[in-house]
Design a protein around this motif. Sequence first.
Motif, PDB file in Angstrom:
ATOM      1  N   UNK A 506       0.831  -1.207   0.000  1.00 29.63           N
ATOM      2  CA  UNK A 506       0.000   0.000   0.000  1.00 29.63           C
ATOM      3  C   UNK A 506       0.867   1.259   0.000  1.00 29.63           C
ATOM      4  N   UNK A 507       1.994   1.197   0.684  1.00 28.66           N
ATOM      5  CA  UNK A 507       2.929   2.323   0.630  1.00 28.66           C
ATOM      6  C   UNK A 507       3.450   2.532  -0.791  1.00 28.66           C
ATOM      7  N   UNK A 508       3.700   1.429  -1.491  1.00 26.35           N
ATOM      8  CA  UNK A 508       4.210   1.532  -2.856  1.00 26.35           C
ATOM      9  C   UNK A 508       3.195   2.195  -3.772  1.00 26.35           C
ATOM     10  N   UNK A 509       1.917   2.117  -3.417  1.00 29.37           N
ATOM     11  CA  UNK A 509       0.855   2.746  -4.207  1.00 29.37           C
ATOM     12  C   UNK A 509       0.387   4.074  -3.587  1.00 29.37           C
ATOM     13  N   UNK A 510       1.063   4.472  -2.510  1.00 31.67           N
ATOM     14  CA  UNK A 510       0.687   5.691  -1.784  1.00 31.67           C
ATOM     15  C   UNK A 510      -0.773   5.637  -1.328  1.00 31.67           C
ATOM     16  N   UNK A 511      -1.203   4.434  -0.976  1.00 29.44           N
ATOM     17  CA  UNK A 511      -2.580   4.232  -0.519  1.00 29.44           C
ATOM     18  C   UNK A 511      -2.628   4.429   0.998  1.00 29.44           C
ATOM     19  N   UNK A 512      -2.548   5.676   1.423  1.00 29.83           N
ATOM     20  CA  UNK A 512      -2.500   5.970   2.856  1.00 29.83           C
ATOM     21  C   UNK A 512      -3.830   5.689   3.550  1.00 29.83           C
ATOM     22  N   UNK A 513      -4.915   5.705   2.796  1.00 30.03           N
ATOM     23  CA  UNK A 513      -6.211   5.367   3.386  1.00 30.03           C
ATOM     24  C   UNK A 513      -6.238   3.918   3.861  1.00 30.03           C
ATOM     25  N   UNK A 514      -5.445   3.099   3.214  1.00 28.91           N
ATOM     26  CA  UNK A 514      -5.384   1.695   3.599  1.00 28.91           C
ATOM     27  C   UNK A 514      -4.351   1.421   4.678  1.00 28.91           C
ATOM     28  N   UNK A 515      -3.613   2.469   5.078  1.00 29.64           N
ATOM     29  CA  UNK A 515      -2.548   2.308   6.077  1.00 29.64           C
ATOM     30  C   UNK A 515      -2.909   2.950   7.412  1.00 29.64           C
ATOM     31  N   UNK A 516      -3.430   4.177   7.372  1.00 25.55           N
ATOM     32  CA  UNK A 516      -3.733   4.930   8.597  1.00 25.55           C
ATOM     33  C   UNK A 516      -4.565   4.126   9.600  1.00 25.55           C
ATOM     34  N   UNK A 517      -5.637   3.417   9.187  1.00 26.76           N
ATOM     35  CA  UNK A 517      -6.423   2.678  10.174  1.00 26.76           C
ATOM     36  C   UNK A 517      -5.643   1.590  10.900  1.00 26.76           C
ATOM     37  N   UNK A 518      -4.585   1.081  10.281  1.00 31.20           N
ATOM     38  CA  UNK A 518      -3.810  -0.003  10.885  1.00 31.20           C
ATOM     39  C   UNK A 518      -2.612   0.496  11.695  1.00 31.20           C
ATOM     40  N   UNK A 519      -2.422   1.802  11.727  1.00 34.10           N
ATOM     41  CA  UNK A 519      -1.281   2.328  12.475  1.00 34.10           C
ATOM     42  C   UNK A 519      -1.335   2.017  13.972  1.00 34.10           C
ATOM     43  N   UNK A 520      -2.506   2.110  14.643  1.00 37.64           N
ATOM     44  CA  UNK A 520      -2.538   1.707  16.053  1.00 37.64           C
ATOM     45  C   UNK A 520      -2.099   0.270  16.257  1.00 37.64           C
TER      46      UNK A 520
END
Length: 561
Positions: A506-520
Motif C-alpha cells: 500500500x505504501x508503494x501505491x501511496x494508498x495511505x487510506x489503507x494504512x492509517x487505520x492499521x497504524x494503532x
Amino acid sequence: MKSELGKRKKNNPDQILAWLMSGLFGVLSGIFLVIGYQLEKIDRIDLTDKNAMMVMVAIMAVLTVDTMHVWKNYNQSFEGKKLFGLMKLNKADYQSATDEKIFGTKEFLTTWGIIVLLNLPVLLAVFPGFFVYDAQDELNEVLTRSFTTHHPLLHVLLLGGMIALIHKVTGSWNAGIFSYIFLQMLVITAVFAYVLVYMSKRGIGKRSRILWTLYYGLFPTIVMYTLCSSKDGLFTAFLLLLIVLLTQLVNDKEGFLKSKGKCAAFVIAAILMPCFRHNGFYAYLVFLPFALIYFRKELKKKLVFLLVIPVIAYLVISKVLALSMGAQGKDNQEMLTVPIMQLSRVYTYDREDLSAEDIKILTAYLPEDNLKMYTPRVSDLVKVGFNNEYYEKDKGGFWKLWAKELARHPMAYVNAWLLTSYGYWYPPALINVYKGTTVFTFTYDESSYFGYEVESPGTRTSFIPVIDKLYRFLSIGSFHKDAPVLALLFSPGMLFLIYLFVILYRLSRKDFKGIIPFMPLVLVWLTVLLGPTYLVRYVVILWTAFPVLMNTGRTGNFGPV
C-alpha cells in the motif's frame, strides 16, 4: 509518441517507489528468517557464519523480485478485474452505506448469534473457561481490597467484582468465572459481528461472509482469547473496533462526523482499548500526531476533539480509579524489561568483564539470586526482584552502568533484546518460553502457546472432553512438531510477514487510506517488542484484524488487498 513517453516518465517514480518497497520487504524478510533461525537454534546472532549470510542475501534477492512480480499482478486487478470474488464500491455507494446502521439490524444479530453458538461448545468443553494469565492475582486484589497499578484497574474490578458477586450469591467460584467469561464473550463476539456486517455492506461476497464468520467463530487462536479471562481479549476487541471505525473515518470524514453514534463509538473504543492494556495508550499517543498530519488539510474542531479526547479521558479515568481504589505500586521493571535483560545477559555470560564495583551497583538494582535465574527468552524471573525503591532514588546509577556495558558488550545487548522478541517476526519460532515452569495444574513441556488451565479457585469441569483435549493439544501439546506447516497459521511471525507485505504494498501505491487505520495495530506491535517475552496473547490483534486487512482494497473500500 510524446504521450507514451510522458506516461513512462510519470510512471517511473512510481516504479522506483515500488522497487524500494519490495526491496525493503525482501531485505527485512531475509534478516528475519536467517537471524531468527540463529536465535532459535543457538541463542545468539552469528554474523561470522558465511553460509548463513549468503543464504540471507539470496533470500533478500529472491523475495524482492518475487514480491515485485506479485504486486504487478495486484495492480492489474485494480484495472477493473476482480480478485477473490470481491467487489469495489464507488464513492456514492460508500457514502450511502456509511449512513446505514449496523448494531441492532437483523444481519448483525444473526451474525452475532452464529458466532456465539460456534463458541459455546468450546466454552462447555473447557468449563468454566480459561481462567489464566494473572487471573488469580486480579481476583485476589478485589477479595483483599488491596489494589495495585500493575494490572489495569478497570479489568481487575470487572473480573474480580463479577466473580466475587456471583460466588457470594451461588457459593460457586466456577459459576462466577463462567459468568464473567460468558459476558466477555458476548462483548468480543459483538465486535466481530460488527466487523463482518460492515464488511458485508462494503461489498464482500456471500462466500467471503461465510468464510470469515467461521473464522471468527472457530479459529482456535481467536476462540482461546474470546473465552479467556485475561485482559488481552477485551483489549483486542476494542482495538479491532477502533481500526474499523478509523477505516470509516478516512474514507468518509464528513459522513462519519455527522454520525453521533459513530463518533461516540470511536471515543469509547479509543478510551477502553488502553484501559485494558497500558501499552495501548502509548500506541494511541504516538498514532495521534500521524492522524492529525493526515487530516491536516481538512482539520475541524470536531475532528481534533474526536482524536484528542480519548487521551484526556483515559488519563482522568486512570487517575480517578487509582485514587479511589488506593492503588499502590511503581513497576519500573515493566518499562525496563529490555535493559534489565541486557545487563542480566552480560552478568551471566561476561561476568569476568565486570568489576567488583560494577557488580555491586548492578546487584543494588537486581539481587544476585534473580540474576542467576536469567533465561534468554523470558524476563519474569529476573525482573521480579527489581529494586524499584532504590531505582527511584538513583536512576542515574542504573543508566550509567547500562551505557558503560553497552559500549563494551553491544552484541550481548542485541542478543538479549531479540531473544525476548524474535517470536513476533520469525514464523517458525517455537513459543515455549515457559518450558519447565510448573503452574497450578501442569508443567509446561512441549509448548506454552496458550495458558490453557483454570487457576485456583476455579476447577476445570469439561462437558465435551474431546474438544478439551484438542485445545490442550494446541495450547501446551506437540502440535507445532506434529504439524509444522499447519502450525504456521498459528504463528505470530507468519501473520506479521503478511501484514508487512500488505502495508508495504500500500505504501508503494501511496494508498495511505489503507494504512492509517492499521497504524494503532502497528504501534501496539512495536511496543510488544520491548516486552518481557514473546507470547500470542500480546498480539492476538494480528488474527482478529486479519479479515479487515485482507479485504480492504484500494482507497479503503473492501476489495483486493
